[in-house]
Design an enzyme around this catalytic site. Sequence first.
Site, PDB file in Angstrom:
ATOM      1  N   ASN A 189     -53.451 -36.340  -6.663  1.00 27.88           N
ATOM      2  CA  ASN A 189     -54.151 -35.872  -5.459  1.00 27.88           C
ATOM      3  C   ASN A 189     -54.265 -37.021  -4.462  1.00 27.88           C
ATOM      4  OD1 ASN A 189     -54.756 -33.929  -7.596  1.00 27.88           O
ATOM      5  ND2 ASN A 189     -56.182 -33.037  -6.143  1.00 27.88           N
ATOM      6  N   GLU A 211     -51.709 -32.180  -3.226  1.00 26.23           N
ATOM      7  CA  GLU A 211     -51.415 -32.787  -4.527  1.00 26.23           C
ATOM      8  C   GLU A 211     -49.913 -32.784  -4.777  1.00 26.23           C
ATOM      9  OE1 GLU A 211     -52.965 -30.207  -7.663  1.00 26.23           O
ATOM     10  OE2 GLU A 211     -53.905 -28.965  -6.151  1.00 26.23           O
ATOM     11  N   THR A 228     -50.982 -33.396 -11.235  1.00 32.08           N
ATOM     12  CA  THR A 228     -50.690 -33.619  -9.822  1.00 32.08           C
ATOM     13  C   THR A 228     -51.484 -34.815  -9.327  1.00 32.08           C
ATOM     14  OG1 THR A 228     -52.469 -32.110  -9.153  1.00 32.08           O
ATOM     15  CG2 THR A 228     -50.244 -31.180  -9.307  1.00 32.08           C
TER      16      THR A 228
HETATM   17  P1  ADP Z   1     -56.698 -34.571 -11.045  1.00 25.65           P
HETATM   18  O1  ADP Z   1     -57.365 -33.276 -10.829  1.00 25.65           O
HETATM   19  O2  ADP Z   1     -57.675 -35.700 -11.166  1.00 25.65           O
HETATM   20  O3  ADP Z   1     -55.641 -34.830 -10.036  1.00 25.65           O
HETATM   21  P2  ADP Z   1     -54.602 -33.934 -12.920  1.00 25.65           P
HETATM   22  O4  ADP Z   1     -54.787 -33.207 -14.196  1.00 25.65           O
HETATM   23  O5  ADP Z   1     -53.922 -33.237 -11.795  1.00 25.65           O
HETATM   24  O6  ADP Z   1     -56.005 -34.456 -12.477  1.00 25.65           O
HETATM   25  O7  ADP Z   1     -53.834 -35.269 -13.319  1.00 25.65           O
HETATM   26  C1  ADP Z   1     -53.367 -36.071 -12.316  1.00 25.65           C
HETATM   27  C2  ADP Z   1     -53.084 -37.499 -12.745  1.00 25.65           C
HETATM   28  O8  ADP Z   1     -52.088 -37.535 -13.773  1.00 25.65           O
HETATM   29  C3  ADP Z   1     -52.479 -38.219 -11.571  1.00 25.65           C
HETATM   30  O9  ADP Z   1     -53.494 -38.777 -10.727  1.00 25.65           O
HETATM   31  C4  ADP Z   1     -51.639 -39.278 -12.230  1.00 25.65           C
HETATM   32  O10 ADP Z   1     -52.421 -40.433 -12.443  1.00 25.65           O
HETATM   33  C5  ADP Z   1     -51.256 -38.662 -13.586  1.00 25.65           C
HETATM   34  N1  ADP Z   1     -49.870 -38.188 -13.710  1.00 25.65           N
HETATM   35  C6  ADP Z   1     -49.141 -38.311 -14.855  1.00 25.65           C
HETATM   36  N2  ADP Z   1     -47.928 -37.775 -14.708  1.00 25.65           N
HETATM   37  C7  ADP Z   1     -47.855 -37.289 -13.431  1.00 25.65           C
HETATM   38  C8  ADP Z   1     -46.814 -36.621 -12.695  1.00 25.65           C
HETATM   39  N3  ADP Z   1     -45.617 -36.358 -13.245  1.00 25.65           N
HETATM   40  N4  ADP Z   1     -47.087 -36.262 -11.413  1.00 25.65           N
HETATM   41  C9  ADP Z   1     -48.280 -36.530 -10.876  1.00 25.65           C
HETATM   42  N5  ADP Z   1     -49.300 -37.156 -11.520  1.00 25.65           N
HETATM   43  C10 ADP Z   1     -49.095 -37.550 -12.796  1.00 25.65           C
HETATM   44  N1  RBF Z   2     -52.368 -22.946  -6.678  1.00 29.11           N
HETATM   45  C1  RBF Z   2     -52.567 -21.696  -6.227  1.00 29.11           C
HETATM   46  O1  RBF Z   2     -53.685 -21.200  -6.251  1.00 29.11           O
HETATM   47  N2  RBF Z   2     -51.529 -20.947  -5.725  1.00 29.11           N
HETATM   48  C2  RBF Z   2     -50.262 -21.422  -5.664  1.00 29.11           C
HETATM   49  O2  RBF Z   2     -49.365 -20.716  -5.194  1.00 29.11           O
HETATM   50  C3  RBF Z   2     -50.014 -22.741  -6.156  1.00 29.11           C
HETATM   51  N3  RBF Z   2     -48.767 -23.265  -6.158  1.00 29.11           N
HETATM   52  C4  RBF Z   2     -48.557 -24.536  -6.634  1.00 29.11           C
HETATM   53  C5  RBF Z   2     -47.262 -25.072  -6.635  1.00 29.11           C
HETATM   54  C6  RBF Z   2     -47.018 -26.347  -7.095  1.00 29.11           C
HETATM   55  C7  RBF Z   2     -45.627 -26.874  -7.093  1.00 29.11           C
HETATM   56  C8  RBF Z   2     -48.103 -27.130  -7.605  1.00 29.11           C
HETATM   57  C9  RBF Z   2     -47.875 -28.522  -8.109  1.00 29.11           C
HETATM   58  C10 RBF Z   2     -49.384 -26.606  -7.600  1.00 29.11           C
HETATM   59  C11 RBF Z   2     -49.622 -25.314  -7.127  1.00 29.11           C
HETATM   60  N4  RBF Z   2     -50.900 -24.759  -7.108  1.00 29.11           N
HETATM   61  C12 RBF Z   2     -51.119 -23.487  -6.655  1.00 29.11           C
HETATM   62  C13 RBF Z   2     -52.050 -25.629  -7.331  1.00 29.11           C
HETATM   63  C14 RBF Z   2     -52.610 -25.605  -8.696  1.00 29.11           C
HETATM   64  O3  RBF Z   2     -53.561 -24.575  -8.708  1.00 29.11           O
HETATM   65  C15 RBF Z   2     -53.264 -26.970  -8.869  1.00 29.11           C
HETATM   66  O4  RBF Z   2     -52.253 -27.916  -9.102  1.00 29.11           O
HETATM   67  C16 RBF Z   2     -54.267 -27.022  -9.960  1.00 29.11           C
HETATM   68  O5  RBF Z   2     -55.362 -26.241  -9.605  1.00 29.11           O
HETATM   69  C17 RBF Z   2     -54.744 -28.435 -10.209  1.00 29.11           C
HETATM   70  O6  RBF Z   2     -55.377 -29.001  -9.106  1.00 29.11           O
HETATM   71 MG    MG Z   3     -54.276 -33.271  -9.572  1.00 30.49          MG
END
Ligand code: ADP
Ligand code: RBF
Ligand code: MG
Length: 197
Positions: free
Chosen positions: A45, A130, A43
């Site tokens: 952020n 995110e 995701t």
């Molecule tokens: P963080 O906790 O730092 O956000 P994540 O594990 O959520 O780490 O990884 C997020 C990073 O992955 C994003 O900041 C982006 O650079 C990259 N990324 C790669 N593919 C995707 C995608 N489909 N959607 C969102 N972010 C993506």
């Molecule tokens: N985290 C939760 O604790 N509860 C949720 O219902 C929840 N729903 C999510 C739905 C989507 C589509 C996404 C992308 C994330 C969701 N998350 C939820 C957040 C998830 O815990 C988070 O992406 C990870 O902790 C990484 O930051």
């Molecule tokens: Mg993220």
Amino acid sequence: MSRESRPSIVGPDTPSKPYPLFSPKTTVIAGFGRGSADLGIPTANIASESYKDILNAIASECGYDTGIYYGYTQVTPTQGEPKTEMVGTRKVEYNFGSKLRKGIDTDLVLPMVMSVGMNPFFKNKELSAEIHILHNFEEDFYGAEIQFVILGYIRPELDYVSKEALIEDINTDIKVALKSLERPEYKKYMKDEYFSK
Ligand code: ADP
Ligand code: RBF
Ligand code: MG
């Protein structure tokens, strides 16, 4: 709460108040590093200043602001010297989107699901927002510019009995978002001038 029966499409056939909600141009920042590592769902952020107005608009119209939303997004590379930032014990490489493929990862408008809240399953202490983009990027893009339009609400944030249950629900969110965005009155936002400015 049983998550077995969920609707496959959500929201009216035309986005209605408070949607569409357009974000200002903002920046992809580092989160907790759990998305990809723990869940296999990365995701992007975003900084809290950039979604405050959107949350206020949702709160005043709907009476809630946290939850899972769907819409469209666009990622654009920005100028910036590559840098490495330590986030806890994790090294985050900021490439400002320089590794993105033009016309494949950038310049297009892509469907997304967005989670706003405290992530009850992980017991976060602060609100975060995110965006999981429904697209296969080959490289990270920390520091890149991102903008998005929220077109609808899917569900509230929930706690789960297991990580697998959370992942399953997110996968359903993705299907629901794609199906909901297929409708013509939603699809047309892909071509909105907001994304070409
Ligand atoms: P963080 O906790 O730092 O956000 P994540 O594990 O959520 O780490 O990884 C997020 C990073 O992955 C994003 O900041 C982006 O650079 C990259 N990324 C790669 N593919 C995707 C995608 N489909 N959607 C969102 N972010 C993506
Ligand atoms: N985290 C939760 O604790 N509860 C949720 O219902 C929840 N729903 C999510 C739905 C989507 C589509 C996404 C992308 C994330 C969701 N998350 C939820 C957040 C998830 O815990 C988070 O992406 C990870 O902790 C990484 O930051
Ligand atoms: Mg993220």
